[in-house]
Motif scaffolding. Structure first.
Motif, PDB file in Angstrom:
ATOM      1  N   GLY B  49       7.694 -22.482  -0.681  1.00  0.00           N
ATOM      2  CA  GLY B  49       8.620 -21.599  -1.378  1.00  0.00           C
ATOM      3  C   GLY B  49       9.012 -20.422  -0.493  1.00  0.00           C
ATOM      4  N   ALA B  50       8.013 -19.879   0.208  1.00  0.00           N
ATOM      5  CA  ALA B  50       8.265 -18.710   1.058  1.00  0.00           C
ATOM      6  C   ALA B  50       9.281 -19.063   2.141  1.00  0.00           C
ATOM      7  CB  ALA B  50       6.960 -18.224   1.677  1.00  0.00           C
ATOM      8  N   GLY B  51       9.165 -20.284   2.648  1.00  0.00           N
ATOM      9  CA  GLY B  51      10.102 -20.731   3.674  1.00  0.00           C
ATOM     10  C   GLY B  51      11.527 -20.699   3.153  1.00  0.00           C
ATOM     11  N   ALA B  52      11.670 -21.126   1.910  1.00  0.00           N
ATOM     12  CA  ALA B  52      12.999 -21.191   1.316  1.00  0.00           C
ATOM     13  C   ALA B  52      13.612 -19.801   1.164  1.00  0.00           C
ATOM     14  CB  ALA B  52      12.920 -21.884  -0.038  1.00  0.00           C
ATOM     15  N   PHE B  53      12.753 -18.801   1.038  1.00  0.00           N
ATOM     16  CA  PHE B  53      13.280 -17.446   0.873  1.00  0.00           C
ATOM     17  C   PHE B  53      13.231 -16.653   2.183  1.00  0.00           C
ATOM     18  CE2 PHE B  53      12.039 -18.623  -3.433  1.00  0.00           C
ATOM     19  CZ  PHE B  53      13.245 -18.395  -4.068  1.00  0.00           C
ATOM     20  N   GLY B  54      12.946 -17.367   3.265  1.00  0.00           N
ATOM     21  CA  GLY B  54      12.966 -16.722   4.571  1.00  0.00           C
ATOM     22  C   GLY B  54      11.890 -15.674   4.768  1.00  0.00           C
ATOM     23  N   LEU B  55      10.756 -15.844   4.088  1.00  0.00           N
ATOM     24  CA  LEU B  55       9.669 -14.881   4.252  1.00  0.00           C
ATOM     25  C   LEU B  55       8.815 -15.331   5.439  1.00  0.00           C
ATOM     26  CD1 LEU B  55       8.768 -14.735   0.467  1.00  0.00           C
ATOM     27  CD2 LEU B  55      10.202 -13.148   1.723  1.00  0.00           C
ATOM     28  N   ASP B  56       9.293 -14.996   6.639  1.00  0.00           N
ATOM     29  CA  ASP B  56       8.695 -15.578   7.839  1.00  0.00           C
ATOM     30  C   ASP B  56       7.239 -15.208   8.057  1.00  0.00           C
ATOM     31  OD1 ASP B  56      11.047 -16.798   8.264  1.00  0.00           O
ATOM     32  OD2 ASP B  56      11.821 -15.306   9.682  1.00  0.00           O
ATOM     33  N   GLY B  57       6.936 -13.916   7.855  1.00  0.00           N
ATOM     34  CA  GLY B  57       5.562 -13.473   8.086  1.00  0.00           C
ATOM     35  C   GLY B  57       4.602 -14.234   7.197  1.00  0.00           C
ATOM     36  N   LEU B  58       5.005 -14.362   5.949  1.00  0.00           N
ATOM     37  CA  LEU B  58       4.194 -15.076   4.965  1.00  0.00           C
ATOM     38  C   LEU B  58       4.022 -16.534   5.378  1.00  0.00           C
ATOM     39  CD1 LEU B  58       2.841 -15.382   2.238  1.00  0.00           C
ATOM     40  CD2 LEU B  58       5.035 -15.133   1.136  1.00  0.00           C
ATOM     41  N   ASP B  96      -1.762 -10.460  -0.565  1.00  0.00           N
ATOM     42  CA  ASP B  96      -1.121  -9.207  -0.135  1.00  0.00           C
ATOM     43  C   ASP B  96       0.289  -9.475   0.387  1.00  0.00           C
ATOM     44  OD1 ASP B  96      -3.328  -7.774  -0.784  1.00  0.00           O
ATOM     45  OD2 ASP B  96      -4.148  -7.686   1.246  1.00  0.00           O
ATOM     46  N   HIS B  97       0.394 -10.573   1.153  1.00  0.00           N
ATOM     47  CA  HIS B  97       1.705 -10.942   1.691  1.00  0.00           C
ATOM     48  C   HIS B  97       2.700 -11.168   0.554  1.00  0.00           C
ATOM     49  CE1 HIS B  97       1.709 -11.388   6.028  1.00  0.00           C
ATOM     50  NE2 HIS B  97       0.470 -11.839   5.989  1.00  0.00           N
ATOM     51  N   VAL B  98       2.236 -11.906  -0.450  1.00  0.00           N
ATOM     52  CA  VAL B  98       3.120 -12.217  -1.575  1.00  0.00           C
ATOM     53  C   VAL B  98       3.519 -10.931  -2.293  1.00  0.00           C
ATOM     54  CG1 VAL B  98       3.269 -13.353  -3.815  1.00  0.00           C
ATOM     55  CG2 VAL B  98       2.234 -14.551  -1.877  1.00  0.00           C
ATOM     56  N   SER B  99       2.545 -10.060  -2.529  1.00  0.00           N
ATOM     57  CA  SER B  99       2.848  -8.806  -3.226  1.00  0.00           C
ATOM     58  C   SER B  99       3.878  -8.001  -2.449  1.00  0.00           C
ATOM     59  CB  SER B  99       1.588  -7.964  -3.377  1.00  0.00           C
ATOM     60  OG  SER B  99       0.574  -8.709  -3.956  1.00  0.00           O
ATOM     61  N   ALA B 100       3.696  -7.954  -1.127  1.00  0.00           N
ATOM     62  CA  ALA B 100       4.633  -7.200  -0.306  1.00  0.00           C
ATOM     63  C   ALA B 100       6.022  -7.821  -0.389  1.00  0.00           C
ATOM     64  CB  ALA B 100       4.141  -7.170   1.144  1.00  0.00           C
ATOM     65  N   ALA B 101       6.051  -9.159  -0.311  1.00  0.00           N
ATOM     66  CA  ALA B 101       7.336  -9.851  -0.332  1.00  0.00           C
ATOM     67  C   ALA B 101       8.052  -9.613  -1.654  1.00  0.00           C
ATOM     68  CB  ALA B 101       7.119 -11.347  -0.104  1.00  0.00           C
ATOM     69  N   LYS B 102       7.263  -9.506  -2.691  1.00  0.00           N
ATOM     70  CA  LYS B 102       7.834  -9.342  -4.029  1.00  0.00           C
ATOM     71  C   LYS B 102       8.656  -8.066  -4.119  1.00  0.00           C
ATOM     72  CE  LYS B 102       6.305  -9.835  -8.776  1.00  0.00           C
ATOM     73  NZ  LYS B 102       5.147 -10.096  -9.623  1.00  0.00           N
ATOM     74  N   VAL B 103       8.201  -7.028  -3.438  1.00  0.00           N
ATOM     75  CA  VAL B 103       8.947  -5.768  -3.467  1.00  0.00           C
ATOM     76  C   VAL B 103       9.846  -5.642  -2.249  1.00  0.00           C
ATOM     77  CG1 VAL B 103       7.329  -4.531  -4.920  1.00  0.00           C
ATOM     78  CG2 VAL B 103       6.968  -4.535  -2.465  1.00  0.00           C
ATOM     79  N   GLY B 104      10.072  -6.781  -1.588  1.00  0.00           N
ATOM     80  CA  GLY B 104      11.025  -6.796  -0.494  1.00  0.00           C
ATOM     81  C   GLY B 104      10.500  -6.248   0.813  1.00  0.00           C
ATOM     82  N   GLU B 105       9.195  -6.139   0.938  1.00  0.00           N
ATOM     83  CA  GLU B 105       8.638  -5.668   2.195  1.00  0.00           C
ATOM     84  C   GLU B 105       7.916  -6.804   2.887  1.00  0.00           C
ATOM     85  OE1 GLU B 105       6.104  -2.506   1.079  1.00  0.00           O
ATOM     86  OE2 GLU B 105       7.761  -1.247   0.392  1.00  0.00           O
ATOM     87  N   SER B 106       7.509  -6.553   4.117  1.00  0.00           N
ATOM     88  CA  SER B 106       6.665  -7.553   4.751  1.00  0.00           C
ATOM     89  C   SER B 106       5.530  -6.840   5.463  1.00  0.00           C
ATOM     90  CB  SER B 106       7.474  -8.398   5.732  1.00  0.00           C
ATOM     91  OG  SER B 106       8.049  -7.564   6.699  1.00  0.00           O
ATOM     92  N   LEU B 107       4.396  -7.510   5.529  1.00  0.00           N
ATOM     93  CA  LEU B 107       3.212  -6.887   6.113  1.00  0.00           C
ATOM     94  C   LEU B 107       3.293  -6.935   7.630  1.00  0.00           C
ATOM     95  CD1 LEU B 107       0.311  -8.302   3.933  1.00  0.00           C
ATOM     96  CD2 LEU B 107       1.486  -6.125   3.724  1.00  0.00           C
TER      97      LEU B 107
END
Lengths: 121, 747
Positions: B49-58, B96-107
């Motif tokens: 799922g993260a890949g689909a939303f471009g959450l690379d760090g995650l 933590d990664h998911v939580s950060a991504a949820k608010v539009g941030e990345s760790l």
């Protein structure tokens, strides 16, 4: 002539994305959450193309494809596997099980639709 | 897409919870292969799922984690305690990664490095395996791994500088395996035709007679001439799925550009009797049927008889096309199919997601319905209609129905406390590692259901209490061993239903409350007089006093400026109570008691002076009319009531609430109630009006918190009645003497 696509994936996110992408390309989308459920759905519907994930509970993608291919009537139904780049070996395994092709995750909606069109008769 | 994103994070939460549950099971040695699979799938799905939303760090972090889990799954890695502990920490990090991504941030990816290194240390064997994969036949390097992504890899091979279309010669001979996997030569030709002008020549020489024909065999081959501006990679893309399932030779326009070694005769480009298939022709737009293709193939073949045989063989090779294509498709587009699709979704997810607002609106409406029904009942009663009359009977039915609707609506909002409890193991691990303590968390009653709002607002106080229990409650391992206890401390978190409320207990087996120290601190902070006489319970409850903190050095963990007084306030805001019991050397137990729902309760309507009050039925044990002889004085203000051989405190509600200065003498009814801690008390009221269901209207939201009053309600006659907080009233009793007019503010 609406084409029917059956998607089998345990992830709600992935199901939603598949539905969105396919519905926008005016496919009719039927969904199932795992292999066992997929076979159940197949007993009630005649999809033109099947898309399945590999890692699923109850019955995984390999088991599902093999079960579909065992069915005389489904021998010719194209099956696309959702896979990740790192899974070259898995791709081979899926093909050995009878998969027609694959879609690399994360997928771009256009490419997904393209892949479905490519295998749909 | 936003909706899917929301779904993704919701799903992530579930997956992360599954992940943790699975890892904990593995930690306890209960991880069978299905558990390991589930854990793997959880990480895999988060990554997908993260890949689909471009959450690379995650994705990067999840990938390393997933690789390790894959090793465990394949049995390449041993499940040992240190690995599971590491994976638990990775699960935390992932979360933590998911939580950060949820608010539009990345760790910061550097934060992953330590865990990644440790994971990789475990995966040395695995790495070797992956490296081996790269040595697989060249086909893997050449076959594009993703649809349409590959061209870059191939550009060097293509004479891309050459302007204008070029003609490619393609030799294509399917194997039986191609058909077995539901690939279709006609479909492949159709796709090729999309790229440009295609000429097709069928070679059916290998076709045996019907008597020896294997229907699943492959006998046909094609030679194709494709005139296109596209690159070779695009042509190869068409054959991506059938690579290895056919003999394929693609020969470019110039001999030097040839990639394949197999060379056949040069194409006869000028041959005029071959049909050209224009790429833009109508039937080619995705709907070209096999018949069309066969017709083309027929046209391309010089020998008609042979072509006809070929056509037959294609049909025979693929039983599917024997069906009439159009009826099949139109049938599937019809309603029955749609119906079955809907049904399938039902089977998969017997749930629907509804906006909370809608549910709350429904609950409000049902509340109004209850009030309305009560008013109607009262009016019918006042009209003097016979109790056995049809109207009265109809009203009874209505009441029954109203109640059922109410219960059902409430059940919609009820959720198991599991969602909150699930966050606690991680917290315990973190605090334990920070304090160097060894802690085991035991949870009970996770399935206990309670209103969603209560659950949501429970998380924070519970977090704080657990933190406190580990930080302050439990001793260090050395001190525990010295005290003859096991080095590992136990924190117990339990939820249960008791008398219409939900009770949550947080207990530890630590040192208990140091009452002498609590007392001296309270004196030091000016919370109590130095000579105050306090019961043990009262001393224990001092820790809830604002500004009290027992930690002599403010620690990182508990000392965040939030004391137990804040916990108490947030519990009270939910209409709940918190209390503590402690045994020195054995540990402490915090007990939270919360209403199951914030909307309705069954109450006994009573009169006290001019006021109408409601006592929650759940706390009432019995009602009685005591003889004067059973009432005894205890000191200047307190009285007790003898009930079947034991004495319970007797509280005059009127004076405790400040409705009147002195307890009413003589008459009245006494209600025996059970307090949260299980103790009994007797409440004296003037009279009992009846029992009914009332809709709770919050006082805190509309006015302010009032000691001794839980909430307000509207009665059938439209008057407002206050709902008694029984434990609050009992607590008030002690203070009655000093503060006789508690309701000044409210009246």
């Amino acid at each position: 002539m609406t084409k029917v696509v059956l998607t089998v994936d345990d992830s709600r996110t992935m199901r939603d994305m598949l539905r969105l992408a396919l519905a926008e390309a005016s496919f009719e989308v039927v969904q199932a959450v795992d292999g066992v459920h997929g076979l159940e759905v197949l007993s009630q519907t005649e999809p033109d193309v099947i898309i399945t994930d590999i890692n699923m509970p109850n019955m995984d993608g390999f088991g599902f494809i093999e079960a579909v291919r065992r069915d005389e009537r489904r021998r010719g139904t194209p099956i696309l596997v959702l896979t990740t780049e790192s899974d070259a070996a898995k791709k081979q395994r899926a093909r050995a099980a009878g998969a027609t092709g694959w879609i690399v995750k994360p997928f771009d909606p256009a490419k997904l639709v393209d892949a479905v069109r490519r295998v749909a008769a | 897409m936003e909706a899917i994103r929301a779904t993704f994070f919701q799903e992530c939460e579930e997956l992360l919870a599954d992940l943790e549950t699975g890892l904990l099971a593995m930690e306890e040695g209960q991880g069978d292969s299905e558990t390991v699979n589930a854990v793997f799938r959880a990480v895999h799905s988060v990554k997908g799922g993260a890949g689909a939303f471009g959450l690379d760090g995650l994705v990067r972090f999840a990938h390393v984690f997933e690789t390790t889990l894959d090793g465990v799954r394949n049995g390449e890695l041993e499940v040992e305690a240190s690995l599971v502990a590491l994976m638990l920490r990775c699960a935390d990090r992932l979360s933590d990664h998911v939580s950060a991504a949820k608010v539009g941030e990345s760790l910061d990816p550097d934060g992953d490095q330590d865990l990644i290194k440790q994971l990789e240390a475990f995966c040395v064997a695995e790495e070797a395996g992956e490296a081996g994969e790269l040595d697989l036949p060249i086909a893997f390097a050449v076959v594009p791994l993703s649809i349409g992504d590959a061209p870059e890899a191939f550009t060097p091979l293509v004479a891309s500088t050459e302007a204008g279309p070029a003609e490619w010669r393609i030799e294509f001979k399917p194997h039986a395996t191609l058909y077995a996997n539901a690939n279709d030569a006609s479909v492949l030709l159709r796709e090729l035709a999309r790229l440009g002008e295609l000429r097709v020549e069928l070679n059916a020489d290998a076709l045996p007679g019907l008597d020896t024909l294997d229907v699943f065999g492959a006998y046909l081959s094609w030679t194709l001439w494709l005139t296109t501006e596209k690159a070779e990679a695009d042509i190869r893309d068409v054959f991506e799925f059938v690579d290895g399932d056919c003999d394929l030779t693609i020969r470019g326009p110039g001999a030097n550009d040839t990639v394949d070694i197999a060379v056949t005769s040069t194409p006869d480009i000028g041959d005029g009797d071959r049909d050209l298939i224009p790429a833009s022709a109508g039937p080619l737009e995705g709907e070209m049927s096999l018949q069309d293709l066969l017709a083309m193939a027929r046209g391309a073949s010089s020998d008609t008889a042979e072509a006809e045989a070929a056509a037959e063989s294609v049909i025979a090779t693929e039983p599917r096309v024997l069906k009439e294509p159009s009826p099949q498709v139109s049938e599937s587009a019809n309603a029955p199919s749609a119906k079955s699709a809907g049904k399938a979704t039902d089977v998969a997810q017997p749930t629907i997601r509804v906006d909370l607002d809608r549910v709350d609106r429904l609950i409000d409406l049902v509340g109004e319905l209850v009030i309305n029904q009560a008013m109607l009942a009262q009016q019918v009663h006042e009209a003097g209609l016979a109790r056995s009359g049809n109207i009265a009977l109809g009203l009874d039915d209505l009441e029954q129905l109203t109640r059922e609707i109410q219960d059902s609506v409430m059940a919609i909002r009820a959720q198991p406390v599991k969602s909150v409890f699930q966050r606690m193991p991680r917290l315990v691990r973190e605090v334990a590692s920070m304090t160097g303590k060894s802690v085991r968390l035991v949870t009970e009653g996770e399935g206990t259901e309670v209103d969603k709002t209560v659950i949501e607002r429970l998380s924070e106080p519970l977090t704080h209490m657990i933190r406190n229990a580990v930080d302050h409650g439990l001793e260090s391992p050395e001190a525990r061993v010295a005290a003859g206890k096991p080095a590992e401390g136990v924190i117990r978190l339990a939820a249960l239903h008791r008398s219409g409320r939900i009770v949550i207990e947080v207990s530890d087996d630590g040192k208990g409350i140091d009452r002498a120290r609590v007392r001296s601190i309270a004196i030091e902070r000016g919370l109590i007089e130095p000579d105050a006489v306090l019961t043990e319970e009262e001393v224990d409850n001092l820790i809830f006093a604002p500004g009290f903190s027992t930690a002599s050095a403010v620690s990182d963990i508990s000392g965040r400026g939030v004391g137990m007084d804040v916990v108490k306030r947030s519990i009270q805001a939910l209409g709940g109570r918190i209390s503590i019991t402690s045994i020195p050397g054995k540990g402490s137990t915090f007990t939270l008691s919360l209403p199951l729902t914030l909307a309705v309760l069954d109450g006994m309507v009573v009169s006290v002076g001019d006021h109408t009050l409601v006592v929650p039925i759940t706390v009432i044990v019995e009602t009685l009319q005591p003889k004067p002889v059973d009432v005894r004085s205890l000191g200047p203000h307190a009285t007790v009531l003898a009930v079947r051989g034991s004495h319970v405190p007797l509280i005059d509600v009127g004076s405790a609430m400040g409705f009147r200065p002195d307890p009413a003498s003589g008459s009245g009814v006494t209600i025996l109630v059970e307090s949260e801690l299980g103790g009994l008390a007797a409440l004296r009221v003037d009279s009992i009006q009846g029992q009914r269901q009332v809709v709770i209207k919050s006082l805190e939201q509309n006015y302010d918190q009032v000691p001794g009053i839980a909430a307000a309600t509207i009665l059938g006659d439209g008057r407002v009645a206050l709902i008694v907080d029984v434990d609050g009233v009992i607590a008030l009793r002690r203070q009655t003497a000093t503060r006789p007019t508690l309701l000044d503010k409210a009246s």
